[in-house]
Design an enzyme around this catalytic site. Sequence first.
Site, PDB file in Angstrom:
ATOM      1  N   ARG A   1       0.845  -1.203   0.000  1.00  0.00           N
ATOM      2  CA  ARG A   1       0.000   0.000   0.000  1.00  0.00           C
ATOM      3  C   ARG A   1       0.878   1.251   0.000  1.00  0.00           C
ATOM      4  NH1 ARG A   1      -4.437   0.322   4.439  1.00  0.00           N
ATOM      5  NH2 ARG A   1      -5.149   1.994   3.078  1.00  0.00           N
TER       6      ARG A   1
ATOM      7  N   CYS B   1      -1.019   6.769   8.841  1.00  0.00           N
ATOM      8  CA  CYS B   1      -1.374   5.480   8.246  1.00  0.00           C
ATOM      9  C   CYS B   1      -2.491   5.744   7.246  1.00  0.00           C
ATOM     10  CB  CYS B   1      -1.794   4.477   9.329  1.00  0.00           C
ATOM     11  SG  CYS B   1      -3.135   5.075  10.390  1.00  0.00           S
TER      12      CYS B   1
END
Length: 284
Positions: free
Chosen positions: A182, A241
């Site tokens: 990611r 995040c």
Amino acid sequence: MPLAQLINPQSLAERRETGGWVILDCRFALEDPDYGRCSYAEGHIDGAQYADLKRHLSGPVIKGVTGRHPLPEPDTFARQLRAWGVNADTDVVLYDDGPGAYAARAWWLLAWLGKRDGVFILDGGLKAWHSAGFPLSLDAPTIEPGTFVGKPDNHLLLDAEHLQKRLGQPGMTLIDARAPARFRGEVEPIDPIAGHIPGAQCAAFNENLGSDGRFLPAEQLKQRFAAQLQGRSPEELVAYCGSGVTACHNLFALSLAGYPLGKLYAGSWSEWITDPARAIATGD
């Protein structure tokens, strides 16, 4: 003593009998928002109350403005802590299924509001509790409302505007708690745009854990983050995040390692990408 503290299942089972503890079950699943609540109803540590990521540990989402899990309003969260029975001197134990991501979000919120003593994460979570042979309960706890009054410490936060101004400054360490694929922008299962904030380093939160699902020893965590800091001041570290949840796991691990509590970019990637003028990076 570091701000972050762990408790193992044996110690919790023994000390819970003395009373005076508030235990919060923080189980959640991004792909199934009802998972945690339903799991709690099917069995929880005796005396635990359910803390839902969306209802209790986050504020309202404003589409196109906020990330997926904005911070709750301080007064709202303090009121909820009182409803759970928290006082200034209450010992609080937080747990989830095991990795500690959602428990760490609750831990950070408590630290943000000034509750920094007597807050523990159950190391290994409910998986470790099961492995130790301890039972679950179906009983609803009897709660006496608490008196906790929190005051947010916004020195622990960095918003998108100030982060954007600091990008490229040599003293800042920006760490991204998402998985490497990611981070690199190879996949993005949740948010509409893939990639990472320019200048960030990948520090996947699950690498704070050993193969047994428990936190690594403090010295190993210290070495891990020393490699990220590369001699820079830990006080200039910023964690993010996808939505400000697993970043708290890195902040907890940093504290376990003896570092000062770094800053959280709470909006994280899901907020960053709401403004097309903000730069995006891919690859390593």
